[in-house]
Design a protein around this motif. Structure first.
Motif, mmCIF file in Angstrom:
data_model
loop_
_atom_site.group_PDB
_atom_site.id
_atom_site.type_symbol
_atom_site.label_atom_id
_atom_site.label_comp_id
_atom_site.label_asym_id
_atom_site.label_seq_id
_atom_site.Cartn_x
_atom_site.Cartn_y
_atom_site.Cartn_z
ATOM 1 N N VAL A 62 -2.320 6.953 9.072
ATOM 2 C CA VAL A 62 -2.305 6.308 7.370
ATOM 3 C C VAL A 62 -1.909 4.771 7.303
ATOM 4 O O VAL A 62 -2.090 3.737 6.730
ATOM 5 C CB VAL A 62 -1.170 7.320 6.375
ATOM 6 C CG1 VAL A 62 -1.849 8.575 6.265
ATOM 7 C CG2 VAL A 62 -0.065 6.613 6.968
ATOM 8 N N ALA A 63 -1.099 4.541 8.873
ATOM 9 C CA ALA A 63 -0.870 3.388 8.905
ATOM 10 C C ALA A 63 -0.811 3.057 10.586
ATOM 11 O O ALA A 63 -0.245 4.141 11.382
ATOM 12 C CB ALA A 63 0.588 2.765 8.370
ATOM 13 N N ALA A 72 0.738 -0.906 -0.079
ATOM 14 C CA ALA A 72 0.005 -0.289 0.372
ATOM 15 C C ALA A 72 0.787 1.131 0.332
ATOM 16 O O ALA A 72 1.645 0.563 0.849
ATOM 17 C CB ALA A 72 -0.785 0.359 0.849
ATOM 18 N N PRO A 116 -2.023 -0.627 6.469
ATOM 19 C CA PRO A 116 -2.807 0.375 5.840
ATOM 20 C C PRO A 116 -4.131 0.970 6.746
ATOM 21 O O PRO A 116 -4.723 0.150 6.851
ATOM 22 C CB PRO A 116 -2.524 0.815 4.507
ATOM 23 C CG PRO A 116 -2.695 -0.714 4.245
ATOM 24 C CD PRO A 116 -2.313 -1.829 5.481
ATOM 25 N N THR A 117 -3.979 2.236 6.399
ATOM 26 C CA THR A 117 -5.723 2.378 7.185
ATOM 27 C C THR A 117 -6.550 2.686 5.963
ATOM 28 O O THR A 117 -7.801 3.213 6.450
ATOM 29 C CB THR A 117 -5.577 3.485 8.637
ATOM 30 O OG1 THR A 117 -5.499 4.896 7.511
ATOM 31 C CG2 THR A 117 -5.131 3.151 9.836
ATOM 32 N N ASP A 118 -6.321 2.608 5.465
ATOM 33 C CA ASP A 118 -6.965 2.884 3.750
ATOM 34 C C ASP A 118 -8.292 1.631 3.512
ATOM 35 O O ASP A 118 -8.919 1.927 2.704
ATOM 36 C CB ASP A 118 -6.556 3.674 2.643
ATOM 37 C CG ASP A 118 -5.578 1.915 2.141
ATOM 38 O OD1 ASP A 118 -5.815 1.047 2.724
ATOM 39 O OD2 ASP A 118 -4.800 2.501 0.809
ATOM 40 N N GLY A 135 -0.149 -4.919 3.600
ATOM 41 C CA GLY A 135 0.879 -4.084 4.314
ATOM 42 C C GLY A 135 2.434 -4.600 4.662
ATOM 43 O O GLY A 135 2.824 -5.337 2.832
ATOM 44 N N ASP A 147 0.897 5.049 0.808
ATOM 45 C CA ASP A 147 1.358 4.831 2.317
ATOM 46 C C ASP A 147 2.736 4.402 3.386
ATOM 47 O O ASP A 147 3.233 5.157 3.839
ATOM 48 C CB ASP A 147 -0.322 4.944 3.439
ATOM 49 C CG ASP A 147 -0.888 6.610 2.765
ATOM 50 O OD1 ASP A 147 -0.044 7.373 2.201
ATOM 51 O OD2 ASP A 147 -2.268 6.103 3.127
ATOM 52 N N VAL A 148 1.835 2.772 3.241
ATOM 53 C CA VAL A 148 2.898 1.947 4.248
ATOM 54 C C VAL A 148 4.113 2.030 3.590
ATOM 55 O O VAL A 148 5.380 2.144 4.378
ATOM 56 C CB VAL A 148 2.518 0.780 4.045
ATOM 57 C CG1 VAL A 148 3.508 0.218 4.604
ATOM 58 C CG2 VAL A 148 0.927 0.486 5.211
#
Length: 280
Positions: free
Chosen positions: A256-257, A74, A236-238, A202, A76-77
């Motif tokens: 974001v993570a 991901a 990731p938090t998406d 992740g 953001d990661v």
């Protein structure tokens, strides 16, 4: 007397096995003194000249292998690993029984040392960490891409001072970390892999993998494999990969993570550190 001889022989055999397992791992030669602290790299003259770094690693693509595709991680990661200074981190430490007493006794030592200086068992609040990266002089530490990641608390005191790098073995690249300690360092070799099975994942970094991965106590030039393990997991938090329900987000959705750092000694888990990653 015979029992003592057998015990001594067993201890020597175990020590020999620990050294044998560590024999070819390229460890950092850097050790510490009675105090580490946020100024360790400057005080010891370890920094390279005119080198600016912004992340734990330069490019996750360097770790690609048939069963690990960085393009699937991901965004953001991956960005957090490659451009770490663009983020802030919140930390919470949870010590597990029966190790809480030992952690409480060790706290004054780590506070004075300014290294591995985690909150004690009675403190489960979230704390904000600052990050700084400093490239290391290759004449001092010749590991690939060696850099110091200095993490400090709200008061500017060091929590972790770790020397990050990587090395390759038989076509596979591993994360290689050293935490300076008095006269030694605590070294960790980690294998990176996917966390989750979808198109976006992740990452998991673990010592529980074949070959070089492991936790080592190093008194250069000798390293000893320890009966310990650790694992980092970053979600990731998406919504592409869901973190377990017990992993909290203290940011009301700004992170974001989310990540955990878990440690085991002789198979028993003694520590879980939780992180929330927020854009700076």
């Amino acid at each position: 007397m015979r029992g003592r001889t057998v015990a001594a022989g067993l201890a020597v055999s175990l020590a020999g096995a620990a050294v044998w397992r560590a024999r070819d791992v390229p460890f950092s030669p850097v050790t510490g003194g009675s105090r580490i602290g946020a100024e360790f790299v400057t005080r010891r003259g370890l920094a390279a000249e005119d080198a600016e770094l912004v992340g734990e690693m330069d490019d996750m693509a360097e770790f690609a292998r048939p069963d690990f595709d960085p393009e699937r991680v991901a965004g953001d990661v991956r960005r957090f690993y490659e451009r770490t200074t663009e983020y802030e981190m919140l930390l919470r430490a949870r010590w597990h029984r029966p190790f809480r007493t030992g952690a409480r006794l060790a706290a004054p030592v780590t506070t004075r040392l300014r290294q591995l200086n985690l909150p004690g068992p009675s403190d489960e609040d979230w704390h904000r960490l600052g990050s700084e990266f400093v490239a290391l002089d290759p004449d001092v530490d010749s590991r690939d891409g060696a850099r110091a990641w200095i993490r400090t608390d709200e008061a500017g005191e060091a929590v972790f001072v770790a020397l990050y790098a990587s090395h390759e073995r038989d076509g596979e690249r591993f994360v290689n970390i050293a935490a300076p300690l008095p006269g030694s360092n605590l070294s960790t070799v980690l294998c990176i892999g996917h966390l989750g099975a979808g198109e976006q994942t992740g990452v998991e970094l673990t010592t529980r993998a074949p070959g070089d991965p492991g936790l080592y106590w190093v008194t250069p030039p000798v390293g000893f494999a320890l009966p310990a393990d650790q694992r980092f997991r970053v979600w990731p938090t998406d919504g592409s990969v869901s973190a377990p329900a017990e992993v909290d987000d203290p940011t009301d959705g700004d992170a974001v993570a989310l990540a955990t750092h878990e440690m085991w000694l002789c198979g028993a888990q003694f520590l879980t550190v939780e992180y929330a990653v927020v854009p700076a």
